[in-house]
Design an enzyme around this catalytic site. Structure first.
Site, PDB file in Angstrom:
ATOM      1  CB  SER A   1       0.648 -61.285  55.646  1.00  0.00           C
ATOM      2  OG  SER A   1       1.830 -61.369  54.803  1.00  0.00           O
TER       3      SER A   1
ATOM      4  CG  ASP B   1       8.240 -62.828  54.960  1.00  0.00           C
ATOM      5  OD1 ASP B   1       8.936 -61.882  55.594  1.00  0.00           O
ATOM      6  OD2 ASP B   1       7.366 -62.698  54.372  1.00  0.00           O
TER       7      ASP B   1
ATOM      8  CD  GLU C   1       2.695 -58.787  47.483  1.00  0.00           C
ATOM      9  OE1 GLU C   1       2.897 -59.719  46.761  1.00  0.00           O
ATOM     10  OE2 GLU C   1       3.037 -58.430  48.538  1.00  0.00           O
TER      11      GLU C   1
ATOM     12  CG  HIS D   1       6.985 -56.119  46.895  1.00  0.00           C
ATOM     13  ND1 HIS D   1       5.878 -56.080  45.892  1.00  0.00           N
ATOM     14  CD2 HIS D   1       6.853 -57.557  47.151  1.00  0.00           C
ATOM     15  CE1 HIS D   1       5.130 -57.332  45.928  1.00  0.00           C
ATOM     16  NE2 HIS D   1       5.832 -58.211  46.458  1.00  0.00           N
TER      17      HIS D   1
ATOM     18  CE  LYS E   1       8.163 -59.154  53.048  1.00  0.00           C
ATOM     19  NZ  LYS E   1       7.097 -59.894  53.939  1.00  0.00           N
TER      20      LYS E   1
ATOM     21  CE  LYS F   1       7.776 -61.711  48.647  1.00  0.00           C
ATOM     22  NZ  LYS F   1       6.876 -62.701  49.396  1.00  0.00           N
TER      23      LYS F   1
ATOM     24  CD  GLU G   1       8.191 -65.240  51.124  1.00  0.00           C
ATOM     25  OE1 GLU G   1       8.558 -65.114  49.847  1.00  0.00           O
ATOM     26  OE2 GLU G   1       7.897 -64.519  51.740  1.00  0.00           O
TER      27      GLU G   1
ATOM     28  CG  ASP H   1       4.858 -66.043  50.823  1.00  0.00           C
ATOM     29  OD1 ASP H   1       4.883 -66.706  51.746  1.00  0.00           O
ATOM     30  OD2 ASP H   1       5.180 -64.683  50.834  1.00  0.00           O
TER      31      ASP H   1
ATOM     32  CG  HIS I   1      -1.297 -59.821  49.857  1.00  0.00           C
ATOM     33  ND1 HIS I   1       0.014 -60.236  49.556  1.00  0.00           N
ATOM     34  CD2 HIS I   1      -1.069 -59.363  51.218  1.00  0.00           C
ATOM     35  CE1 HIS I   1       0.647 -59.955  50.364  1.00  0.00           C
ATOM     36  NE2 HIS I   1       0.336 -59.448  51.208  1.00  0.00           N
TER      37      HIS I   1
ATOM     38  CD  GLU J   1       3.607 -63.011  48.094  1.00  0.00           C
ATOM     39  OE1 GLU J   1       4.794 -63.078  47.560  1.00  0.00           O
ATOM     40  OE2 GLU J   1       3.545 -62.092  49.127  1.00  0.00           O
TER      41      GLU J   1
HETATM   42  P1  PGA Z   1       3.306 -58.431  53.376  1.00  0.00           P
HETATM   43  O1  PGA Z   1       3.257 -59.753  52.520  1.00  0.00           O
HETATM   44  O2  PGA Z   1       3.910 -57.311  52.818  1.00  0.00           O
HETATM   45  O3  PGA Z   1       2.040 -58.263  53.321  1.00  0.00           O
HETATM   46  O4  PGA Z   1       3.902 -58.711  54.814  1.00  0.00           O
HETATM   47  C1  PGA Z   1       4.492 -60.076  51.671  1.00  0.00           C
HETATM   48  C2  PGA Z   1       5.136 -61.331  52.060  1.00  0.00           C
HETATM   49  O5  PGA Z   1       4.639 -62.051  52.993  1.00  0.00           O
HETATM   50  O6  PGA Z   1       6.052 -61.874  51.494  1.00  0.00           O
HETATM   51 ZN    ZN Z   2       6.146 -63.747  52.801  1.00  0.00          ZN
END
Ligand code: PGA
Ligand code: ZN
Length: 426
Positions: free
Chosen positions: A40, A311, A203, A364, A336, A387, A284, A240, A153, A162
């Protein structure tokens, strides 16, 4: 002095190709870095270079990215000395020459950048976290464990991506992980008793079909209590929903469950009512990456109560983070490495956020590997929370295991961050 860089195509946790880079120094030190990969993704992330050759890995091969490191990058850096991460990463950025790393690929550049950080640590005979930032004392993070997976996911009917637990009332990271794992296992038996599937998503969180999105929180609350902990006092909840993925035609839609639509204001109302009801300490991507107006109002309404993490809206990009700070958007930045594509720029984003009293939440990607750099990164930056998945899947617990080693090694020079690391509890 760098002797050579050697890259190869290896696999991530979803079985897709990713880039590994290996740097050898003239003194004999060798180290590797591997790029993760998101599902995502934010629109403004640095570009992941894929071969798009349908004959290999459905187009997802990374041989062009690997080739760029083996030829062009190797030709440029071998025989040279770089006195800092900044100097090395600036060379990569200059060589790529595009604003979004689309020519050589952020997946290639990040693998090289991590390999350089690691090989420097090896050569200097210090741990990676100290190589990244030298401090007298470090914080061990609260592990925010993603125990229920939805959205992109998992292929269940849960819209929000999440649902995490944050076991913060612990003296040490080691105890905090134990608490989290105990809840994870309680949750598994609870879901089983309710007749729900206990297979896991990308995840490592469970991915059952539920009666509603809210039931995910209800069942987590029950699992916390069953494991012998007090929700809110011992363990809180982080969300999230990855709302960018729900955005269509100016509205947010629950595509996977009811199909119901929400305006920005209505979605803010939903989050606000959940925060009243449950011990949620962090939200988030509560709204989408292009909904800056909504984000401003979200921040005005909830920014004093909980941590609001950006994010997709920030993409770990220092320039966008600066825009967000100026516009009063969010109060925390998700970090990230591969969203921006080098270690140095990631550290710049962290520094900028922290200087402006924003928190940093180290993360991650949903496609991960055995590379544990983010464990060292969260300690180096004193960010206080990370996370990196739920309580299972080796590519997730590899980071927890590295944090257990770091905590042991730091001993009295390390302190567990606890609840006060979250916004709203300072
Ligand atoms: P992604 O998801 O690694 O698939 O982008 C993680 C997130 O959205 O925090
Ligand atoms: Zn996110």
């Amino acid at each position: 002095k760098i002797q050579k860089i050697k890259a190869r195509e290896i696999l991530d946790s979803r079985g897709n190709p990713t880039v590994e880079a290996e740097i050898t120094l003239a003194d004999g030190s060798i180290a590797r870095g591997i790029s993760p990969s998101g599902a995502s993704t934010g629109e403004k992330e640095a570009v992941e270079l894929r071969d798009n050759d349908p004959k290999r890995y459905k187009g997802k091969g990374v041989e062009i990215a690997v080739g760029g490191l083996n030829k062009e990058v190797n030709d440029t850096i071998s025989g040279n000395e770089f006195e800092s991460q900044e100097a090395f990463d600036k060379k990569l950025i200059e060589l790529d020459g595009t604003p979004n790393k689309s020519r050589l690929g952020a997946n290639a550049l990040l693998a090289a950048s991590i390999a350089f950080a690691r090989v420097s640590a090896t050569s200097n005979q210090i741990p990676l976290y100290r190589q990244l930032i030298a401090r007298d004392e470090y914080l061990l993070p609260v592990p925010c464990m993603n125990v229920i997976n939805g959205g992109h996911h998992a292929d269940n009917n849960v819209d929000f991506q999440e649902f995490m637990i944050a076991p913060h009332n612990a003296p040490t990271f080691k105890e905090s992980i134990r608490m989290g794992e105990e809840v994870f296992h309680s949750l598994k038996s609870l879901l089983g008793k309710k007749g729900y599937a206990t297979a896991v998503g990308d995840e490592g969180g469970f991915a059952p079909n539920l009666r509603s999105n809210e039931e995910a929180i209800e069942v987590i609350m029950e699992a916390i209590i069953q494991a012998g902990y007090e929700p809110g006092n011992d363990i809180s909840i982080c969300l999230d929903p990855a709302a960018s993925e729900l955005w269509k035609d100016g509205k947010y839609s629950l595509f996977k469950s009811t199909g119901q639509h929400y305006t920005s204001d209505e979605l803010i109302e939903l989050w606000s009512s959940w925060i009243d009801k449950y011990p949620i300490i962090s939200l988030e991507d509560g709204l989408g990456e292009n909904d800056w107006k909504g984000w401003r109002s979200l921040t005005e309404k909830l920014g004093n109560r909980i941590e609001l993490v950006g994010d997709d809206i920030f993409c770990t990009n220092p320039a966008i983070v600066q825009e967000g700070i100026s516009a009063g958007i969010a109060n925390s930045v998700l970090i990230k490495l591969n969203q921006i594509g080098t270690v140095w720029e990631t550290l710049q984003a962290v520094e900028l956020a922290q200087k402006n009293n924003y928190n940093c939440f180290i993360s991650h990607r949903s496609g991960e590997t055995e590379d544990t750099t983010i464990a060292d990164l969260v300690v180096a930056t004193n960010a206080g929370h990370i996370k990196t998945g739920s309580g299972c899947r080796s590519e997730r617990v590899a980071k927890f295991n590295q944090l257990l080693r770091i905590e042991e090694e730091l001993c009295i020079k390390g302190r567990f961050a606890g609840k006060s690391t979250f916004k709203g509890f300072k």
